[in-house]
Design a protein around this motif. Structure first.
Motif, PDB file in Angstrom:
ATOM      1  N   ASP A  86       0.867  -1.171   0.000  1.00 55.09           N
ATOM      2  CA  ASP A  86       0.000   0.000   0.000  1.00 55.09           C
ATOM      3  C   ASP A  86       0.910   1.228   0.000  1.00 55.09           C
ATOM      4  OD1 ASP A  86      -2.240  -1.683   0.296  1.00 55.09           O
ATOM      5  OD2 ASP A  86      -2.148  -1.551   2.480  1.00 55.09           O
ATOM      6  N   ASN A 115      -3.801   1.576  -2.624  1.00 53.80           N
ATOM      7  CA  ASN A 115      -3.770   0.263  -1.988  1.00 53.80           C
ATOM      8  C   ASN A 115      -3.480  -0.842  -2.989  1.00 53.80           C
ATOM      9  OD1 ASN A 115      -4.379   1.263   0.588  1.00 53.80           O
ATOM     10  ND2 ASN A 115      -6.567   1.190   0.185  1.00 53.80           N
ATOM     11  N   ASN A 116      -2.918  -1.918  -2.473  1.00 50.97           N
ATOM     12  CA  ASN A 116      -2.722  -3.162  -3.224  1.00 50.97           C
ATOM     13  C   ASN A 116      -1.954  -2.997  -4.530  1.00 50.97           C
ATOM     14  OD1 ASN A 116      -4.228  -4.659  -1.273  1.00 50.97           O
ATOM     15  ND2 ASN A 116      -6.089  -3.842  -2.191  1.00 50.97           N
TER      16      ASN A 116
END
Length: 178
Positions: free
Chosen positions: A137, A166-167
């Motif tokens: 993240d 994120n991700n």
């Protein structure tokens, strides 16, 4: 995607038009970062981290990332500072000024090239447990870009602060050579 690009381009154009007398750098007080976050565009598509034997001693590694440009005009990245981690816990941090700015073509991607001295803030050994996750993240990203550049030249300077993502797909490479 085309609609998001149109919306983002419109908001960016409005920001340019509404700017007071032409400052050297458009200070946007996180507005542009908030817009990018709200649209969920994300400027990074992939991170590659290289861990060396020295990393275990120095807690420093090398990274490179793929930057994307969802806009219909060229962007040039001059400087970036970032913290990254998992579930709000910071594992890595860096501040880097590109010796050769990264030119990201309209609606395209570009690789940042190798960025040295990325600090593993939890230490190398404590950071090993995040490798199998395969993502990071981006907790806080500040980037100095120039919009509307031509082959990386000229352009309108923008300081984009407070980006979050994120991700982000992350690959870890072990380089055990001297």
């Amino acid at each position: 995607m085309a609609r998001l690009t149109s919306i983002f381009f419109g908001l960016l154009a409005a920001l340019f038009v509404s700017a007071a007398p032409a400052p050297n750098v458009l200070e946007n007080r996180d507005l542009l970062g908030e817009i990018i976050d709200a649209l969920g565009i994300g400027l990074v598509t992939k991170i590659n981290a290289t861990i060396t034997l020295d990393t275990l001693v120095t807690n420093l590694l090398f990274i490179n990332f793929e930057a994307q440009n969802p806009l219909i005009f060229e962007l040039t990245i001059d400087q970036v500072s970032s913290t990254a981690g998992i579930n709000g816990t910071e594992y890595a941090a860096f501040n880097y000024t590109f010796p050769t700015p990264v030119v990201v073509p309209p609606l395209g991607t570009a690789n940042s090239g190798s960025i040295p001295n990325v600090l593993l803030t939890q230490g190398a050994i404590a950071s090993l447990n995040i490798i199998p996750l395969g993502y990071l993240d981006l907790l806080n990203v500040n980037v100095n870009v120039r919009a509307l550049t031509i082959d990386g030249k000229l352009g309108i300077p923008l300081v984009i602060t407070g980006l979050h993502q994120n991700n982000v797909s992350t690959t870890y490479n072990l380089d055990l050579t001297d």
